[in-house]
Design an enzyme around this catalytic site. Sequence first.
Site, PDB file in Angstrom:
ATOM      1  N   ASP A 127       0.876  -1.167   0.000  1.00  0.00           N
ATOM      2  CA  ASP A 127       0.000   0.000   0.000  1.00  0.00           C
ATOM      3  C   ASP A 127       0.914   1.217   0.000  1.00  0.00           C
ATOM      4  O   ASP A 127       2.107   1.137   0.332  1.00  0.00           O
ATOM      5  CB  ASP A 127      -0.969   0.011   1.196  1.00  0.00           C
ATOM      6  CG  ASP A 127      -2.175   0.924   0.910  1.00  0.00           C
ATOM      7  OD1 ASP A 127      -2.097   1.751  -0.016  1.00  0.00           O
ATOM      8  OD2 ASP A 127      -3.193   0.808   1.621  1.00  0.00           O
ATOM      9  N   TRP A 128       0.365   2.340  -0.385  1.00  0.00           N
ATOM     10  CA  TRP A 128       1.176   3.521  -0.671  1.00  0.00           C
ATOM     11  C   TRP A 128       1.845   4.077   0.602  1.00  0.00           C
ATOM     12  O   TRP A 128       1.233   4.788   1.358  1.00  0.00           O
ATOM     13  CB  TRP A 128       0.309   4.556  -1.373  1.00  0.00           C
ATOM     14  CG  TRP A 128       0.294   4.455  -2.870  1.00  0.00           C
ATOM     15  CD1 TRP A 128       0.489   5.504  -3.739  1.00  0.00           C
ATOM     16  CD2 TRP A 128       0.085   3.305  -3.702  1.00  0.00           C
ATOM     17  NE1 TRP A 128       0.424   5.058  -5.040  1.00  0.00           N
ATOM     18  CE2 TRP A 128       0.181   3.721  -5.053  1.00  0.00           C
ATOM     19  CE3 TRP A 128      -0.138   1.940  -3.466  1.00  0.00           C
ATOM     20  CZ2 TRP A 128       0.045   2.854  -6.136  1.00  0.00           C
ATOM     21  CZ3 TRP A 128      -0.276   1.072  -4.545  1.00  0.00           C
ATOM     22  CH2 TRP A 128      -0.187   1.529  -5.854  1.00  0.00           C
TER      23      TRP A 128
END
Length: 709
Positions: free
Chosen positions: A239-240
């Site tokens: 995930d970012w």
Amino acid sequence: MTVITEANKTKARDLTAKLTLDEKIAIVHAAGLFRNGCAERLGIPSLKMDDGPMGVRAELHNDNWAPLYNTRDYVTYLPSGSAVASTWNPDLARATGEVLGEEARGRGKDVILGPSINIKRSPLCGRNFEYMSEDPVLTATQGVAYIQGVQESDVAACAKHYAVNSQETDRLDVDETVSERALREIYLPAFEAAVHDGGVLSVMGAYNLVNGTKCCEHKQLLDDILRDEYGFDGFVVSDWSAVRDTKASAEVGMDVEMSVTPNFDDYYFANPLKKAVENGEVKESDVDVKVERVIAVMDALHMLGDARATRKPGRYATIDHAAKALEIARESIVLLKNDENLLPLDERGMTRLLVIGANADRIHSNGGGSAVIKALHEISPLLGLNGELGGNVDIEYVLGYDAKQVNQDESWQEESLENSKGSDAKDELHARELREEAVAKAREYAAAGDSVLFIGGLDHEHDLEGRDRTDMHLPYGQDELIEALLEAAPNTILAFVAGSPIEMPWADKAKAIVWNWYAGCESGAALAEVLFGRVNPSGHLPETFPIALADEPAHRIGTFGLEGHVDYAEDIYVGYRYFDTRQVPVLFPFGHGLSYTDFAFRDLDVRQVDDEIRVTFTVENIGDCAGKAVAQVYLGLEGTGEDRPAKELKGFAKVELDAGEFREVTVAMPAAKALRYWSNESGAYALAPEASVFVGESVEDIRLSGRVA
Ligand code: BGC
């Protein structure tokens, strides 16, 4: 179904062997906010990724979060995960995926960051609207069909967020303590199915920690379970900004690091990883494996060499995609209550209609976080009603309450590492004026025998990435308004547009309640069709609507929404597994959904043939209009010597029947799946020796019962 073949893997190995360390490093980290690096020398392009589950996100700059503001990135806004689950129709989940895959491919994307298949553990989770259900079987069934649909277009789906990402509060750092049994039975099965049955090509590693270890460093989750047990051979993208330590993530099956800031060379998997390889802290062979996984997926998607000529073309923002979105929306709407058959409304002879409520006149595609859509169009309920009835019926609209408009700030994602703050309190005086105006109008319409329709609910100020709700109350003073409306006009029809359940203290007084999720670009049209009986509702709740938040197991037994640490002490007793087993009354049970007709069930026959349990029964439409029943098959596992939920969903069928028609239906399921449970005693999967079988239209509305022989 696109799957990774031995040939894809061989090609990936051959190409990786030719890459320099710099090229490999480029491939395993971002070179843009939504793409990784490439190795042009060998014809290896970047993977272009994009959000998200409800349509392809607007085009942003490569290195900042501002949109490009052009006119060629309008897309079809698709129904949310909750809406897709609520159809209980895998064909429609597949259709959602097919549209999304075609649109992603049309927009030049290689990976679409969805579906979101986390389990809804508490009604307060800000991202529940993206998620499908509290139940792993419903999530898995709809998720698999969706993934297969996406991947038809030579685009990779990305099952997210792996794993146990069921709250937004402190989402980057919260540690979720969860038992092995709950992991295996509740939080992981949808991911297992995504890999096994869906052939998903990528998985997103979540931000949070599970049992003390960050998901993107989690050997048990990433290596032992995802790869070794489930056989996943695609790639894992973080995930970012979920990667926080070079070595810890490099040494496990975390393959591509993405984040939210433009300093791509400083990412953990950029220069720091290169240095770690050079000084021997991380083995180059660990990096090779990651690169091979990425290239194998590229090859499976026909992104390399001559195969590019055979890659399927895509299309987006098309009329047929909008038509599909309408089909899905129609089946997602749930008729919660319909006393005195108040619905459907009869337009014959109707001359005027009063519509009250902010959600009648607003759109929702423009908020929610990374699931935001630049929708080519979105039909609001008011537009849907006018579009259906315009001309002969005079539709008067009054606001009734003031809701804050959501204008998602362009750069919100750059600051998304902080928890956002709630909205301002509303001006009480203004609220009272709006309420009094609406109530007076409602009284006048009711006195004249004319219909009153309230359309309220939530919006993306409440159903929002990065923040959980703090309670289950309707915002903006809606409860007070609804009470007053039901007093002034007792036949007021209540319709809600929302992404998660609300408390309904006035539910007993209301005669008709309709639930509409964020249901895509044709949402308002579908709602109008249901209200006026052009479509017979067939959505069923994919989650329990409790009477009050305090009844929820995540709040009553476990903890939720805390910073630092939450305890999943309710174990496997999530949603109906808790309410049904402990006999805690609910407002509307899991699986509930009414129709304008009625269905009867008879002739249950349960048999185990080889490794398959076959549950056969007859469903009959005993009303006077065509409709679709959702036949749900629950098992109660017995003889395990361990505590088990009273019922667990194992399969379902959506059955379309004309008035008076009946049909024999068989729901077949592999015994190895249906009877499987995680044994606390042995610390392994086991099969229950016996089981009760229940067939019904919700977990509480059981019509037939028997036993697995
Ligand atoms: C979200 C992901 C999303 C990513 C990229 C993160 O904030 O948690 O679901 O795919 O951003 O926008």
